[in-house]
Design a protein around this motif. Structure first.
Motif, short mmCIF file in Angstrom:
data_model
loop_
_atom_site.label_atom_id
_atom_site.label_comp_id
_atom_site.label_asym_id
_atom_site.label_seq_id
_atom_site.Cartn_x
_atom_site.Cartn_y
_atom_site.Cartn_z
N VAL A 167 22.28 -1.81 -67.76
CA VAL A 167 22.86 -2.84 -68.72
C VAL A 167 24.43 -1.96 -68.89
O VAL A 167 24.31 -0.79 -69.52
N THR A 168 25.34 -2.58 -68.84
CA THR A 168 26.71 -1.94 -69.33
C THR A 168 26.86 -2.12 -70.73
O THR A 168 26.45 -3.07 -71.64
N GLU A 227 21.23 -9.39 -74.23
CA GLU A 227 19.83 -9.73 -74.94
C GLU A 227 19.30 -10.68 -73.90
O GLU A 227 18.12 -10.49 -73.62
N ALA A 228 20.04 -11.60 -73.34
CA ALA A 228 19.53 -12.55 -72.38
C ALA A 228 18.89 -11.92 -71.20
O ALA A 228 17.93 -12.15 -70.52
N LEU A 229 19.77 -10.69 -70.88
CA LEU A 229 19.31 -10.16 -69.32
C LEU A 229 18.25 -9.20 -69.73
O LEU A 229 17.41 -9.17 -68.92
N ASN A 272 25.62 -5.65 -64.28
CA ASN A 272 24.22 -5.74 -65.12
C ASN A 272 23.11 -6.29 -63.94
O ASN A 272 23.70 -6.94 -62.97
N ALA A 273 21.91 -5.46 -63.98
CA ALA A 273 21.02 -5.89 -62.72
C ALA A 273 19.75 -5.63 -63.46
O ALA A 273 19.35 -4.64 -64.10
N ILE A 274 18.66 -6.37 -62.92
CA ILE A 274 17.12 -5.95 -63.14
C ILE A 274 16.67 -5.65 -61.72
O ILE A 274 17.02 -6.60 -60.71
N TYR A 275 15.86 -4.83 -61.41
CA TYR A 275 14.83 -4.54 -60.32
C TYR A 275 13.20 -4.85 -60.60
O TYR A 275 13.08 -4.07 -61.68
#
Length: 275
Positions: free
Chosen positions: A127-128, A144-146, A271-274
């Motif tokens: 998260v930045t 918050e959505a991320l 921003n990323a999710i793994y």
């Protein structure tokens, strides 16, 4: 299920990320304990955390990125996990706040430690967040959505671990130049540390800086002193002191950030999710 969120957050953004995560997980019906490694007794003693960590089903490890890795107190806690000689039963996820330039090897290094301890990793999120001297609002609605998307993603696969081969692919450094710079980053970072000056004429000996320092590097006896060997140069003391008694030339940070952007560029995606 029982969740523990173990994190370090000198300047508050990782703590805010943790709070959003906590709210989402609790809303889903799970119990959550959050532990700040930079507060109270935990600054000096990880023992109480290690004694109860296996009571959790899932543990989240959160930190800001610093020198292309997790911030030092989190690395120290991971070393304590290794030294404790325990067999761990929980699954883990990682979350990182960073300035957008590079997450470096924070995920890959941490995942390697957990793999050596046979702790499965179920996901990660970067998260930045604004640098400590920039008063930008955080978290934003997008952030918050991320975070919500991250939790839903690991929940949708029933919190199953990421296969080791897939993990190595996901956590590989985003740019080749990170591999080139990583061996030098601690040396360069040491040379770029900004001086921290205590202005005795402004200090009221209130002890707030002592309480707020995430590694217990500040002492208050007859005067405030900083133990150089302990200090991680997060500069939170300069923000915590509202009297202006702790001075740091933060304007030089923006020059360093601009230089880093020219050398490394901005990470993509930011921003990323793994999972």
């Amino acid at each position: 299920m029982q969740f523990k969120l173990i994190y370090i957050s000198p300047n508050g953004t990782t703590e805010k990320t943790t709070q959003v995560l906590k709210n989402i997980i609790e809303k889903d019906g799970h119990a959550v304990e959050h532990i700040n490694l930079g507060r109270g007794e935990y600054r000096q003693d990880f023992g109480p955390i290690l004694e109860t960590i296996n009571a959790a089903d899932i543990v989240g490890f959160g930190a800001p990125a610093y020198h292309m890795d997790m911030l030092e107190p989190m690395k120290m806690f991971l070393q304590a996990l290794q030294s404790a000689g325990q067999t761990y039963q929980f699954r883990a996820f990682l979350y990182l706040n960073y300035g957008g330039i590079t997450s470096g090897k924070a995920f890959s290094n941490t995942a390697q430690v957990l793999e050596a301890l046979n702790i499965p990793v179920i996901g990660a999120m970067k998260v930045t967040a604004p640098h400590f001297h920039h008063p930008d609002p955080f978290p934003t609605k997008t952030t918050e959505a991320l975070i919500g998307d991250f939790y839903e993603a690991i929940k949708a696969k029933d919190f199953a671990p990421i296969a080791n081969d897939r993990q190595k692919e996901l956590f590989a450094v985003r740019k080749k130049r990170v591999d080139l710079l990583y061996p030098l980053v601690h040396i360069i970072g040491k040379k770029r540390e900004l001086p921290i000056t205590i202005k005795a004429d402004r200090c009221k000996s209130c002890g707030k800086c002592v309480k707020e320092c995430p590694v217990g590097a500040i002492r208050l006896d007859d005067a405030v002193t900083i133990e150089g060997a302990k200090c991680i140069h997060c500069y939170h003391c300069s923000v915590a002191c509202k009297l202006g008694a702790v001075a740091v030339p933060v304007e030089k940070l923006d020059t360093m950030i601009k230089l880093n952007k020219r050398i490394i560029g901005m990470e993509s995606p930011l921003n990323a999710i793994y999972y």
